[in-house]
Design a protein around this motif. Structure first.
Motif, PDB file in Angstrom:
ATOM      1  N   LEU A 155       0.821  -1.215   0.000  1.00  0.00           N
ATOM      2  CA  LEU A 155       0.000   0.000   0.000  1.00  0.00           C
ATOM      3  C   LEU A 155       0.853   1.263   0.000  1.00  0.00           C
ATOM      4  O   LEU A 155       0.457   2.281  -0.574  1.00  0.00           O
ATOM      5  CB  LEU A 155      -0.999  -0.018   1.157  1.00  0.00           C
ATOM      6  CG  LEU A 155      -2.081  -1.087   0.963  1.00  0.00           C
ATOM      7  CD1 LEU A 155      -3.007  -1.150   2.158  1.00  0.00           C
ATOM      8  CD2 LEU A 155      -2.902  -0.840  -0.293  1.00  0.00           C
ATOM      9  N   ARG A 158       1.883   1.474  -3.631  1.00  0.00           N
ATOM     10  CA  ARG A 158       0.724   1.914  -4.426  1.00  0.00           C
ATOM     11  C   ARG A 158       0.535   3.422  -4.318  1.00  0.00           C
ATOM     12  O   ARG A 158       0.265   4.117  -5.297  1.00  0.00           O
ATOM     13  CB  ARG A 158      -0.526   1.172  -3.910  1.00  0.00           C
ATOM     14  CG  ARG A 158      -1.602   0.990  -4.951  1.00  0.00           C
ATOM     15  CD  ARG A 158      -2.827   0.293  -4.384  1.00  0.00           C
ATOM     16  NE  ARG A 158      -3.970   0.925  -4.998  1.00  0.00           N
ATOM     17  CZ  ARG A 158      -4.713   0.384  -5.967  1.00  0.00           C
ATOM     18  NH1 ARG A 158      -4.500  -0.826  -6.379  1.00  0.00           N
ATOM     19  NH2 ARG A 158      -5.713   1.067  -6.506  1.00  0.00           N
ATOM     20  N   SER A 159       0.706   3.923  -3.107  1.00  0.00           N
ATOM     21  CA  SER A 159       0.543   5.356  -2.882  1.00  0.00           C
ATOM     22  C   SER A 159       1.638   6.153  -3.612  1.00  0.00           C
ATOM     23  O   SER A 159       1.358   7.161  -4.266  1.00  0.00           O
ATOM     24  CB  SER A 159       0.566   5.614  -1.372  1.00  0.00           C
ATOM     25  OG  SER A 159       0.569   6.967  -1.095  1.00  0.00           O
ATOM     26  N   THR A 162       0.989   6.140  -7.354  1.00  0.00           N
ATOM     27  CA  THR A 162      -0.055   7.106  -7.702  1.00  0.00           C
ATOM     28  C   THR A 162       0.559   8.498  -7.830  1.00  0.00           C
ATOM     29  O   THR A 162       0.310   9.221  -8.806  1.00  0.00           O
ATOM     30  CB  THR A 162      -1.147   7.135  -6.595  1.00  0.00           C
ATOM     31  OG1 THR A 162      -1.614   5.809  -6.408  1.00  0.00           O
ATOM     32  CG2 THR A 162      -2.298   8.039  -6.945  1.00  0.00           C
ATOM     33  N   GLU A 451      -3.504  -1.564 -11.576  1.00  0.00           N
ATOM     34  CA  GLU A 451      -3.173  -2.799 -10.842  1.00  0.00           C
ATOM     35  C   GLU A 451      -2.255  -3.682 -11.677  1.00  0.00           C
ATOM     36  O   GLU A 451      -1.337  -4.307 -11.149  1.00  0.00           O
ATOM     37  CB  GLU A 451      -4.441  -3.569 -10.447  1.00  0.00           C
ATOM     38  CG  GLU A 451      -5.205  -2.937  -9.277  1.00  0.00           C
ATOM     39  CD  GLU A 451      -5.946  -1.682  -9.662  1.00  0.00           C
ATOM     40  OE1 GLU A 451      -6.244  -1.507 -10.864  1.00  0.00           O
ATOM     41  OE2 GLU A 451      -6.242  -0.839  -8.783  1.00  0.00           O
ATOM     42  N   LEU A 454       1.210  -2.433 -11.321  1.00  0.00           N
ATOM     43  CA  LEU A 454       1.844  -2.871 -10.066  1.00  0.00           C
ATOM     44  C   LEU A 454       2.255  -4.339 -10.156  1.00  0.00           C
ATOM     45  O   LEU A 454       3.342  -4.717  -9.704  1.00  0.00           O
ATOM     46  CB  LEU A 454       0.896  -2.654  -8.884  1.00  0.00           C
ATOM     47  CG  LEU A 454       0.582  -1.189  -8.549  1.00  0.00           C
ATOM     48  CD1 LEU A 454      -0.507  -1.103  -7.492  1.00  0.00           C
ATOM     49  CD2 LEU A 454       1.838  -0.467  -8.062  1.00  0.00           C
ATOM     50  N   VAL A 466      -2.928  -6.750  -5.263  1.00  0.00           N
ATOM     51  CA  VAL A 466      -2.339  -5.413  -5.395  1.00  0.00           C
ATOM     52  C   VAL A 466      -3.379  -4.299  -5.239  1.00  0.00           C
ATOM     53  O   VAL A 466      -3.108  -3.144  -5.536  1.00  0.00           O
ATOM     54  CB  VAL A 466      -1.567  -5.241  -6.737  1.00  0.00           C
ATOM     55  CG1 VAL A 466      -0.332  -6.122  -6.785  1.00  0.00           C
ATOM     56  CG2 VAL A 466      -2.456  -5.490  -7.930  1.00  0.00           C
ATOM     57  N   ILE A 467      -4.558  -4.641  -4.764  1.00  0.00           N
ATOM     58  CA  ILE A 467      -5.617  -3.642  -4.535  1.00  0.00           C
ATOM     59  C   ILE A 467      -6.172  -3.892  -3.133  1.00  0.00           C
ATOM     60  O   ILE A 467      -6.296  -5.047  -2.717  1.00  0.00           O
ATOM     61  CB  ILE A 467      -6.706  -3.752  -5.643  1.00  0.00           C
ATOM     62  CG1 ILE A 467      -7.736  -2.617  -5.536  1.00  0.00           C
ATOM     63  CG2 ILE A 467      -7.407  -5.124  -5.640  1.00  0.00           C
ATOM     64  CD1 ILE A 467      -8.568  -2.418  -6.784  1.00  0.00           C
TER      65      ILE A 467
END
Ligand code: 4AD
Ligand code: MG
Length: 478
Positions: A155, A158-159, A162, A451, A454, A466-467
């Motif tokens: 996470l 992921r952040s 983004t 996704e 990632l 991945v979500i």
């Protein structure tokens, strides 16, 4: 008279830990671990216990608050121990931040006070201390899996990803547009739509209009709205949730995923679109490799050994370009037997995409100029033949297959109108035809599944990992 300031002061005065609250700054684990200026500081740390080790003379805790993969070591007198300080419990520790004598960490906290804020029954807690749980197991606990190391790292990555994608667009003159989630169009025309209705609406007898008065759906793509905006702002992008009612349990499909999409006016060639795709991919990836080294190393070590080299290779290689027709020729010559047809005109399936990428030495491949009949109405007609194609481009990447899909758009009214007529869509798309009537320009764009991106960088096999909250057929937990 009511004075909120006074009330807060009175409440604080009753609070047993008021001294810490008022004097000591709250510091995140990450900040504490990296504050190595030689001074000793009073700090207050809040987080969840990742390990407890009680020795005769000393108590060791490891605390994590999600700000880094590394835990912060707390050293305390055994007298501060109590049975509520357990794996998974939420605690607040006050003490002094000092240089650690241990080799494993730079800084640690000498505790003066440990307060248990939320107890954790370790017997019932689904995750066990120091155990590595398979992702199929952690997936059953979408409300708790963010407390595992692996999901914590995911996470944070992921952040950062983004932010890196946003940064690429901001630095390159793209305007961010919030395209709608509820829409009345089916951009891809594939019929994979979730219909939206209000459950609370009780229609009067004979009223069949529905909430919006027209059928409304969750968006499958923001492209058509971006095309509107590129007619005023030239270069635009969107990055939001996207929905597909695909009845697929595959490792690369979700019913709700995030898509990064862009649209560029005054763009006449697929090369220009491919250049932006490649730049976006490489810029986001190099930013991630720089900023998330520690979190990434967890994936490279435990999830996908060898992935670090593979991801770095993606940055170095110049992506390959081949036409759909060339791709079909390669597949026909392949020694492998495929489940799906490799005749010209058939869609490329995952097995074909994976073969093509392997065949080219695990380098990303742009496949361009797909059959006219395979692709949606908005793609620009190449007016070639007898193998009739449109100016489409997909980017295939190692481990995943299709990551980006894009095209030049049909900007010519006299070509688009008959195509919509044949599909019976002219009435619905009058507004889209208007864009071709009023100041139409050559334009194009693409969408990238976030996704899948990632998955490609981290080497994660299943998109559900991945979500945060995966949605797919027969599963909508939480
Ligand atoms: O190829 P797609 O369907 O393209 C479009 O929707 C275009 N309108 C985008 C555009 O040109 N603005 O989807 C784009 C990408 C795919 O390449 C894939 O990476 C991802 O979105 N994608 C999915 N990801 C996860 N689950 C699904 N069900 C997905 N469907 C597409
Ligand atoms: Mg596609």
């Amino acid at each position: 008279m009511f004075a909120p300031g006074k009330l807060v002061t009175r409440l604080l005065a009753r609070c047993p830990w008021r001294h810490y609250h008022r004097r000591i700054a709250r510091v995140s684990v990450n900040k504490a671990l990296s504050s190595d200026d030689g001074s000793t500081k009073q700090v207050r740390i809040q987080g969840w216990v990742r390990s407890v080790r009680a020795q005769k003379e000393v108590l060791f805790l490891h605390i994590n608050d999600g700000s880094s993969l590394q835990n912060l070591q707390i050293v305390a007198e055994p007298s501060l121990n109590n049975s509520a300080i357990s794996f998974g419990a939420a605690v607040e520790v006050s003490g002094t931040l000092v240089k650690s004598l241990g080799k494993k960490q730079n800084m640690e906290v000498k505790a003066e006070d440990i307060r248990v804020i939320g107890e954790c029954n370790t017997k019932d807690f689904p995750f066990k201390i120091k155990e590595r749980h398979p992702s199929e197991y952690t997936r059953q606990f979408p409300h708790l899996r963010c407390r595992t190391n692996m999901f914590g790292s995911l996470l944070r990555i992921r952040s950062e990803a983004t932010a890196a994608i946003q940064e690429y667009f901001q630095n390159n003159g793209f305007l961010h547009i919030h395209t709608p989630i509820i829409t009345s169009n089916d951009c891809e025309g594939a019929g994979e739509l979730f219909q939206v209705e209000a459950t609370s609406r009780v229609p009067a007898a004979g009223d069949h209009r529905g909430f919006f008065g027209v059928p409304a759906f969750l968006t499958v793509s923001g492209q058509l709205h971006l095309e509107v905006m590129s007619g005023a702002f030239t270069r635009v992008f969107t990055f939001g949730p996207t929905f597909r009612a695909e009845n697929s349990q595959s490792r690369r499909h979700l019913a709700e995923f995030y898509m990064v999409e862009t649209e560029m006016s005054f763009t006449e060639s697929l090369e220009d679109i491919m250049q932006v795709m490649e730049n976006l991919f490489k810029s986001a990836t190099s930013s991630l490799l720089n900023k998330c080294a520690e979190d990434l190393s967890l994936f490279f070590k435990y999830v996908s050994p060898g992935q670090e080299e593979r991801s770095e290779k993606l940055l170095k290689d110049k992506f390959i370009v081949m036409s759909y027709t060339e791709a079909i020729e390669i597949l026909k010559r392949a020694p492998d037997t495929f489940q799906y047809s490799t005749e010209w005109g058939c869609d490329l399936q995952t097995e074909h995409e994976k073969y093509l990428v392997r065949h080219c030495g695990d380098v990303p491949i742009f496949v361009i100029n797909y059959p006219y009949d395979l692709k949606p109405f908005y793609m620009r007609d190449n007016e070639d033949g007898p193998q009739h194609t449109v100016a489409a481009v997909d980017l295939l990447v190692p481990g995943v297959g299709e990551l980006f899909g894009g095209s030049l758009r049909e900007e010519r009214l006299h070509v688009l109108q008959p195509r919509l007529d044949r599909l019976g869509l002219t009435e619905t798309y009058q507004w889209y035809l208007d864009l071709r009537r009023f100041g139409s320009v050559p334009h194009g764009g693409f969408g990238m599944g976030f996704e899948r991106y990632l998955q490609c960088i981290l080497g994660v096999d299943n998109i559900k990992d991945v979500i945060p909250f995966p949605r797919h057929p027969y599963s909508c937990l939480l």
